[in-house]
Write a protein that holds these residues in place. Structure first.
Motif, PDB file in Angstrom:
ATOM      1  N   ILE A 193     -23.882 -23.479  88.588  1.00 13.15           N
ATOM      2  CA  ILE A 193     -24.474 -23.373  87.259  1.00 13.15           C
ATOM      3  C   ILE A 193     -23.389 -23.698  86.237  1.00 13.15           C
ATOM      4  N   SER A 194     -23.754 -24.526  85.251  1.00 10.22           N
ATOM      5  CA  SER A 194     -22.833 -24.901  84.176  1.00 10.22           C
ATOM      6  C   SER A 194     -23.399 -24.432  82.846  1.00 10.22           C
ATOM      7  N   LEU A 195     -22.532 -23.833  82.051  1.00 12.07           N
ATOM      8  CA  LEU A 195     -22.912 -23.284  80.755  1.00 12.07           C
ATOM      9  C   LEU A 195     -21.965 -23.827  79.679  1.00 12.07           C
ATOM     10  N   ARG A 196     -22.507 -24.440  78.635  1.00  8.77           N
ATOM     11  CA  ARG A 196     -21.690 -24.938  77.531  1.00  8.77           C
ATOM     12  C   ARG A 196     -21.785 -23.962  76.364  1.00  8.77           C
ATOM     13  N   VAL A 197     -20.642 -23.531  75.863  1.00  6.11           N
ATOM     14  CA  VAL A 197     -20.601 -22.627  74.722  1.00  6.11           C
ATOM     15  C   VAL A 197     -20.936 -23.436  73.469  1.00  6.11           C
ATOM     16  N   ILE A 198     -21.948 -22.964  72.722  1.00  2.00           N
ATOM     17  CA  ILE A 198     -22.361 -23.656  71.497  1.00  2.00           C
ATOM     18  C   ILE A 198     -22.251 -22.756  70.262  1.00  2.00           C
ATOM     19  N   GLY A 199     -21.836 -21.512  70.470  1.00  3.64           N
ATOM     20  CA  GLY A 199     -21.660 -20.598  69.348  1.00  3.64           C
ATOM     21  C   GLY A 199     -20.938 -19.344  69.777  1.00  3.64           C
ATOM     22  N   GLY A 200     -20.427 -18.608  68.814  1.00  5.55           N
ATOM     23  CA  GLY A 200     -19.769 -17.343  69.117  1.00  5.55           C
ATOM     24  C   GLY A 200     -18.263 -17.400  68.968  1.00  5.55           C
ATOM     25  N   LYS A 217     -12.107  -6.160  72.433  1.00  3.00           N
ATOM     26  CA  LYS A 217     -12.949  -6.381  71.251  1.00  3.00           C
ATOM     27  C   LYS A 217     -14.354  -6.808  71.661  1.00  3.00           C
ATOM     28  N   GLU A 218     -15.333  -6.343  70.902  1.00  4.00           N
ATOM     29  CA  GLU A 218     -16.710  -6.781  71.137  1.00  4.00           C
ATOM     30  C   GLU A 218     -16.856  -8.210  70.651  1.00  4.00           C
ATOM     31  N   ARG A 219     -17.457  -9.046  71.501  1.00  5.05           N
ATOM     32  CA  ARG A 219     -17.591 -10.473  71.212  1.00  5.05           C
ATOM     33  C   ARG A 219     -19.016 -10.927  71.497  1.00  5.05           C
ATOM     34  N   VAL A 220     -19.314 -12.149  71.050  1.00 10.07           N
ATOM     35  CA  VAL A 220     -20.602 -12.774  71.332  1.00 10.07           C
ATOM     36  C   VAL A 220     -20.367 -14.220  71.760  1.00 10.07           C
ATOM     37  N   ALA A 221     -21.297 -14.735  72.534  1.00  6.77           N
ATOM     38  CA  ALA A 221     -21.262 -16.139  72.939  1.00  6.77           C
ATOM     39  C   ALA A 221     -22.693 -16.650  73.038  1.00  6.77           C
ATOM     40  N   LYS A 222     -22.891 -17.839  72.546  1.00 10.43           N
ATOM     41  CA  LYS A 222     -24.174 -18.522  72.659  1.00 10.43           C
ATOM     42  C   LYS A 222     -23.928 -19.751  73.529  1.00 10.43           C
ATOM     43  N   GLU A 223     -24.719 -19.861  74.618  1.00 15.23           N
ATOM     44  CA  GLU A 223     -24.502 -20.940  75.575  1.00 15.23           C
ATOM     45  C   GLU A 223     -25.803 -21.653  75.893  1.00 15.23           C
ATOM     46  N   VAL A 224     -25.672 -22.934  76.181  1.00 13.34           N
ATOM     47  CA  VAL A 224     -26.806 -23.700  76.677  1.00 13.34           C
ATOM     48  C   VAL A 224     -26.541 -23.971  78.162  1.00 13.34           C
ATOM     49  N   ILE A 225     -27.580 -23.813  78.968  1.00 15.55           N
ATOM     50  CA  ILE A 225     -27.459 -24.089  80.393  1.00 15.55           C
ATOM     51  C   ILE A 225     -27.523 -25.602  80.572  1.00 15.55           C
ATOM     52  N   TYR A 235     -11.633 -22.683  70.380  1.00 12.25           N
ATOM     53  CA  TYR A 235     -11.888 -23.867  71.187  1.00 12.25           C
ATOM     54  C   TYR A 235     -12.968 -24.729  70.552  1.00 12.25           C
ATOM     55  N   LYS A 236     -12.707 -26.027  70.500  1.00 11.62           N
ATOM     56  CA  LYS A 236     -13.680 -26.984  69.963  1.00 11.62           C
ATOM     57  C   LYS A 236     -14.801 -27.221  70.964  1.00 11.62           C
ATOM     58  N   GLU A 237     -14.434 -27.305  72.241  1.00 13.04           N
ATOM     59  CA  GLU A 237     -15.378 -27.509  73.343  1.00 13.04           C
ATOM     60  C   GLU A 237     -15.057 -26.488  74.426  1.00 13.04           C
ATOM     61  N   PRO A 251     -32.183 -25.581  82.877  1.00 11.73           N
ATOM     62  CA  PRO A 251     -31.341 -26.407  82.016  1.00 11.73           C
ATOM     63  C   PRO A 251     -31.977 -26.614  80.641  1.00 11.73           C
ATOM     64  N   GLY A 252     -31.135 -26.595  79.623  1.00 13.89           N
ATOM     65  CA  GLY A 252     -31.600 -26.732  78.249  1.00 13.89           C
ATOM     66  C   GLY A 252     -31.875 -25.406  77.578  1.00 13.89           C
ATOM     67  N   SER A 253     -31.970 -24.343  78.341  1.00 13.11           N
ATOM     68  CA  SER A 253     -32.223 -23.016  77.773  1.00 13.11           C
ATOM     69  C   SER A 253     -30.961 -22.495  77.097  1.00 13.11           C
ATOM     70  N   VAL A 254     -31.164 -21.697  76.068  1.00 12.90           N
ATOM     71  CA  VAL A 254     -30.055 -21.125  75.304  1.00 12.90           C
ATOM     72  C   VAL A 254     -30.037 -19.620  75.531  1.00 12.90           C
ATOM     73  N   ILE A 255     -28.870 -19.110  75.940  1.00 16.01           N
ATOM     74  CA  ILE A 255     -28.724 -17.668  76.169  1.00 16.01           C
ATOM     75  C   ILE A 255     -27.609 -17.123  75.278  1.00 16.01           C
ATOM     76  N   PHE A 256     -27.718 -15.852  74.969  1.00 26.20           N
ATOM     77  CA  PHE A 256     -26.795 -15.179  74.055  1.00 26.20           C
ATOM     78  C   PHE A 256     -26.210 -13.966  74.760  1.00 26.20           C
TER      79      PHE A 256
END
Length: 151
Positions: free
Chosen positions: A84-91, A66-74, A97-99, A53-58
């Protein structure tokens, strides 16, 4: 103004396959590029370590051709519940979506089978954006690919 929503979808898994998927998502998500190369092209840790938890994965992935990206925090990991829960914080997801929170969970039934459940909690940026049905399909396609790849 956007809308808040929650989608919960489950799919039956063969026994022990839910645990395999949970362990992959938690400890080795870059392995999805092998089992689901048409969906996942890569996954790397930006901060912390996989499964913590707290780690950030890309993620590098393909969605709607389409090629996409997502940045998530566990946000949460529970091995007993295979959650496992992952919050999208970028991408790209945040273009609509706001959240966005994804939770994967495995439930064991009395007949020895497992139910893999994805929960998507989201808030759209505006009323023109609908529920993330195509992302749910993408998540379940990964489950099917893992089932096929594992003996």
């Amino acid at each position: 103004m956007g809308a808040k929503g929650k989608l919960v979808v489950g799919q039956e898994f063969f026994p022990s396959k839910g645990d395999i998927f949970h362990q992959l998502l938690k400890n080795n998500p870059h392995a999805f590029s092998t089992s689901s190369p048409q969906i996942i092209q890569g996954c790397v840790v930006h901060e912390g370590e996989f499964g913590k938890p707290g780690s950030v994965i890309f993620w590098n992935y393909t969605h709607d051709g389409k090629e996409r990206v997502a940045k998530e925090v566990i946000e949460a990991v529970d091995d007993e519940k295979k959650l496992i829960s992952l919050r999208v914080i970028g991408g790209d997801i945040l273009d609509e979506y706001k959240e966005f929170l994804l939770t994967f969970h495995v439930e064991e039934s009395n007949d020895g089978k497992e139910l893999a459940t994805w929960t998507f909690e989201y808030e759209t940026l505006n009323d023109d954006v609908g529920p993330p049905f195509s992302l749910i399909q993408l998540a379940f396609a990964m489950i099917v690919d893992v089932e096929k790849a594992q003996p």
